[in-house]
Design a protein around this motif. Structure first.
Motif, mmCIF file in Angstrom:
data_model
loop_
_atom_site.group_PDB
_atom_site.id
_atom_site.type_symbol
_atom_site.label_atom_id
_atom_site.label_comp_id
_atom_site.label_asym_id
_atom_site.label_seq_id
_atom_site.Cartn_x
_atom_site.Cartn_y
_atom_site.Cartn_z
ATOM 1 N N SER A 247 0.829 -1.206 0.000
ATOM 2 C CA SER A 247 0.000 0.000 0.000
ATOM 3 C C SER A 247 0.862 1.253 0.000
ATOM 4 O O SER A 247 0.629 2.198 -0.763
ATOM 5 C CB SER A 247 -0.926 0.000 1.220
ATOM 6 N N VAL A 268 -5.578 6.124 -3.357
ATOM 7 C CA VAL A 268 -4.263 5.645 -2.935
ATOM 8 C C VAL A 268 -3.385 6.817 -2.522
ATOM 9 O O VAL A 268 -2.557 6.704 -1.609
ATOM 10 C CB VAL A 268 -3.604 4.846 -4.080
ATOM 11 N N LYS A 278 -5.111 -2.343 4.049
ATOM 12 C CA LYS A 278 -4.555 -2.593 2.726
ATOM 13 C C LYS A 278 -5.278 -1.702 1.727
ATOM 14 O O LYS A 278 -6.504 -1.754 1.605
ATOM 15 C CB LYS A 278 -4.704 -4.061 2.328
ATOM 16 N N LYS A 279 -4.517 -0.898 1.017
ATOM 17 C CA LYS A 279 -5.097 0.100 0.124
ATOM 18 C C LYS A 279 -4.218 0.200 -1.119
ATOM 19 O O LYS A 279 -3.337 1.053 -1.213
ATOM 20 C CB LYS A 279 -5.182 1.443 0.845
ATOM 21 N N VAL A 280 -4.444 -0.692 -2.071
ATOM 22 C CA VAL A 280 -3.576 -0.757 -3.239
ATOM 23 C C VAL A 280 -4.295 -0.488 -4.554
ATOM 24 O O VAL A 280 -3.641 -0.237 -5.568
ATOM 25 C CB VAL A 280 -2.874 -2.132 -3.325
#
Length: 337
Positions: A247, A268, A278-280
């Motif tokens: 991330s 993002v 989780k930040k993708v």
């Protein structure tokens, strides 16, 4: 407030723990609370007010109120001018070290020409909108993960796989390719893990404060705080304070490409992230921002964003774009042999 094993986590800024800001809850103009002077330094650090002097007090004055309102507006929080729960929670969250509206690197907000209903896009750029260019297109950038500036508990292969996926995620949206190289010194983009003062004038501050930072084009430096507990797979790492490496890598690559911070909490390029978050997946805002700098990959459509993170993010799929771009990378690889 971040809690690990029942104890408050100290995430420092200038030697003072950000978690201490919790005592400022509900402070507003006219208040005088210990810790407000440090909050002023925090807000100055990220571009919301002028750098305070040595005689800075713990008074909640009109200048601090203006800065708090600016912070709330910039990060899409309720604009109250007070240190409410939402604002303090955001302030105490781990974040990127790049300023949100740094006076030396101001950013601009652009209108999205394709947005429905005249929605204002929330992506931003560094001052002057710097970007990577090549005299002979297409643009192919080399990157390398430092063989020495590492964290010992993460296998090098796992770290490299994370960055392969992160670079591929951006590459599929724009006509820019990325190729990994073992020649760290010659790489366009240099990735490394560092702790404390590491020689670039922007020291790190320990666990759960500033997670990383990257410089605008064509600097190419991307640094991560080695003091964090980085995770590559939450299924096998249950640490409560773990930060998802992919991330943060995806976010910092956005800076390497020339993007500033977004005001959209879903993006993002929003400046903060929680432990174990989780930040993708790139949002429309992220994509429109980077495409404003480089144009669109002919094979990419915004409707494909929902597929991101599956087959399109395979570690082996470093490049996304035209056949010409792929051929160029192959030629580069052959010449390096």
């Amino acid at each position: 407030m971040v809690v690990v094993l029942g104890l408050p986590v100290v995430h420092g800024h200038g030697g003072v723990a950000w978690h201490s800001f919790k005592q400022l809850l509900d402070a507003g103009r006219g208040s005088h609370v210990t810790g407000l002077a440090e909050l002023k330094r925090y807000l100055a650090r990220f571009g919301y007010m002028a750098k305070p002097g040595r005689d800075t007090t713990d008074a909640f004055d009109e200048h601090l109120e203006v800065a708090v309102r600016r912070y709330q507006t910039r990060l899409s929080l309720p604009v109250t001018g007070r240190l409410d729960n939402a604002t303090l929670d955001q302030i105490m969250s781990p974040r990127c070290g790049v300023g949100d509206d740094d006076v030396e690197r101001p950013v601009s907000v652009a209108l999205s020409p394709g947005a429905q209903g005249g929605v204002v896009s929330r992506f931003t750029f560094f001052k002057g909108e710097p970007r990577w260019t090549r005299s002979d297109p297409p643009i192919v950038l080399s990157y390398a993960v430092s063989p020495t500036a590492t964290v010992g508990y993460l296998p090098p292969a796992a770290v490299r796989a994370v960055f392969q996926r992160a670079f591929a995620r951006w590459a599929r949206t724009i006509p820019v390719g990325f190729v990994e190289t073992d020649d760290y010194e010659a790489a366009d983009i240099k990735v490394g893990f560092y702790a404390g003062n590491h020689g670039d004038g922007v020291p790190f501050d320990g666990p759960l404060g500033i997670l990383g930072h990257a410089f605008s084009p064509k600097n190419g430096r991307l640094h991560l705080d080695a003091s964090e507990h980085w995770a590559v797979d939450f299924d096998v790492d249950a640490t409560a304070s773990a930060i998802d490496l992919e991330s943060v890598a995806t976010h910092e690559i956005g800076h390497v490409l020339g993007l500033g911070h977004s005001t959209s909490p879903r993006a993002v390029m929003y400046p903060s992230i929680k432990p174990r978050e989780k930040k993708v997946r790139l949002t429309v805002d992220d994509v429109e921002g980077v495409q404003a700098l480089y144009g669109s990959n002919p094979q990419f459509s915004l409707s494909s964003l929902s597929e991101q993170g599956t087959s399109s993010s395979s570690p082996r799929r470093l490049l996304a774009g035209s056949a010409r771009l792929l051929c160029t990378v192959l030629v580069i690889l052959v010449t390096q042999l």
